[in-house]
Design a protein around this motif. Structure first.
Motif, short mmCIF file in Angstrom:
data_model
loop_
_atom_site.label_atom_id
_atom_site.label_comp_id
_atom_site.label_asym_id
_atom_site.label_seq_id
_atom_site.Cartn_x
_atom_site.Cartn_y
_atom_site.Cartn_z
N ALA A 106 -50.44 19.33 20.87
CA ALA A 106 -51.25 18.63 20.03
C ALA A 106 -51.32 17.00 19.55
N SER A 107 -50.50 16.69 20.72
CA SER A 107 -50.39 15.25 20.81
C SER A 107 -51.81 14.40 21.32
N GLY A 108 -52.63 15.13 21.67
CA GLY A 108 -53.85 14.57 22.33
C GLY A 108 -54.00 14.64 23.70
N LYS A 109 -53.23 15.24 24.64
CA LYS A 109 -53.53 15.59 25.96
C LYS A 109 -54.70 15.70 26.50
N THR A 110 -55.28 16.70 25.85
CA THR A 110 -56.76 17.46 26.03
C THR A 110 -57.63 16.21 25.46
N ALA A 111 -57.55 15.73 24.64
CA ALA A 111 -58.64 14.85 24.25
C ALA A 111 -58.89 13.52 24.97
N ARG A 210 -51.47 18.01 12.50
CA ARG A 210 -52.62 18.55 13.18
C ARG A 210 -52.77 20.07 13.29
N LEU A 256 -55.20 5.64 16.52
CA LEU A 256 -55.94 5.46 17.95
C LEU A 256 -56.85 6.51 18.24
N PRO A 258 -58.86 8.96 21.11
CA PRO A 258 -59.06 9.32 22.26
C PRO A 258 -59.70 8.32 22.97
#
Ligand SMILES: Nc1ncnc2c1ncn2[C@@H]1O[C@H](COP(=O)(O)OS(=O)(=O)O)[C@@H](OP(=O)(O)O)[C@H]1O
Ligand SMILES: Nc1ncnc2c1ncn2[C@@H]1O[C@H](COP(=O)(O)OP(=O)(O)O)[C@@H](O)[C@H]1O
Length: 338
Positions: A106-111, A210, A256, A258
């Motif tokens: 859920a850190s935002g890698k996929t996004a 998240r 910030l 994505p």
């Protein structure tokens, strides 16, 4: 142990739409180019460090695992490629590399990878999205989350990434890759410059807040063993380990997006010559134009049209060397020589 809970991400786009001469060796040999202390870290991950996973038959019935291979195969004679990577890059009109995002769940890698995937498509670059969750539905479906299984998960994914890079495809990978030694071993698969580590540096508490799939809640309740950041380690990259660090919050404290993260990455790529077409001395698109490309609209952009024209001319020109590029900007950009 089978993966506990995986959320599948559909690819952001459909199918339709710097290098050096370092010898690119196998998992076992390629890390020789690294300094000794890194080599020693990498050497703890060997192809023999295989998972103790049981296979599950197609019928859904558990079956006895075939004996795992504990010794590397003998009598293997590999073949040099019939068509070089350089030639493939000329055909694809792009320089290939692997951009590898590490970070907690859920850190935002996929996004960020999906954002990039769409921008690259609009710029006329071909990418492959290697997402940990998705790979665990196929290539890595017999692996769980013990450290041995994660090692194997990352080793296989690195091999897949390397195959794609050698085929002139830009790889956008997003896997937790929790341990430094795992990331070193992944990096060691590639020639220097072909691997860019991105740390999606989101505080664990933000990830927990998240919790898009409720996994943190379950892990904190003790229902998921070996959950990264809760009951399994995440070693944040040390200073200098990652080429790009994406902080979740701006200096003003705002989150910030994505899109802003993708912009940071694109700036790095542009300045370091990764967006320069093979045979050209500078990118055929200015940085302002790159970061202005909208990710949410797949369009046949002017750049795609230009690239198609140039690509077609490579087939019609008798002498490929006579092909010319017309750089859109003459600023002195650093270029990765290919
Ligand atoms: N125990 C445990 N720990 C961490 N993550 C878990 C676990 N169980 C399931 N999941 C889901 O699997 C995704 C992580 O897979 P990865 O292949 O990226 O992990 S690793 O690199 O091998 O550590 C991860 O996806 P992301 O949230 O996209 O990172 C999770 O959704
Ligand atoms: N920069 C961001 N700002 C706000 N929310 C984000 C950001 N990046 C991702 N998210 C959200 O956080 C959740 C997890 O993001 P995801 O990209 O799936 O992370 P990962 O792949 O690292 O598990 C999703 O609901 C996503 O929409």
């Amino acid at each position: 142990m089978a993966p506990f809970a995986l959320a599948r991400h559909t690819g952001a786009i459909g199918k339709s739409l710097p290098a050096n001469s370092t010898k690119r060796g196998s998992w076992g040999s390629s890390y020789r180019a690294l300094p000794r202390q890194l080599r020693s870290a990498c050497s703890q991950l060997s192809p023999l460090d295989l998972p103790s996973t049981n296979y599950v038959a197609d019928m859904g019935q558990p079956c006895k695992a075939p004996p795992l291979q504990v010794q590397a195969a003998q009598n293997i004679f590999s073949h040099a490629p019939a068509v070089s990577r350089k030639r493939k890059e000329q055909i694809a009109r792009q320089i290939s590399f692997c951009l590898w995002c590490t970070g907690t769940s859920a850190s935002g890698k996929t996004a960020v990878v999906r954002e990039l995937e769409q921008i690259f498509a609009n710029l006329g670059f071909l990418t492959s999205n290697l997402d940990g969750d998705n790979l665990r539905k196929g290539l890595n479906s017999n692996l769980g989350f013990s450290m041995a299984d994660r090692n194997e998960n990352l080793r296989r994914t690195s091999c897949a990434a390397k195959l794609a890079v050698d085929s002139a495809v830009i790889v956008l990978a997003g896997l937790i890759s929790p341990l430094r030694e795992q990331r070193l071993a992944t990096r060691a698969m590639f020639a220097e410059g072909d691997f860019i580590l991105v740390h999606v540096d989101t505080p664990l508490q933000t990830c927990i807040d998240r919790d898009p799939n409720g996994l943190y809640k379950k892990a904190l309740a003790g229902e998921i063993p070996n959950f990264t950041g809760i009951n399994s380690p995440y070693e944040a990259p040390v200073d200098g380990e990652a080429q790009i660090v994406l902080k979740a919050y701006s200096d003003q404290g705002g989150l910030l997006t994505p899109r802003e993260h993708a912009k940071t990455i694109l700036e790095y790529l542009w300045h370091n010559g990764y967006l320069t077409r093979p045979g050209c001395s500078s990118p055929d698109i200015t940085l302002d134009e790159v970061v202005a490309v909208l990710p949410d609209k797949i369009v046949q952009s002017a750049y795609c049209a230009v690239n198609r024209e140039v690509l077609l001319s490579t087939f019609t020109s008798a002498d490929p060397k006579s092909r010319t590029c017309t750089p859109r900007s003459s600023a002195g950009h650093p270029t990765r020589e290919r």
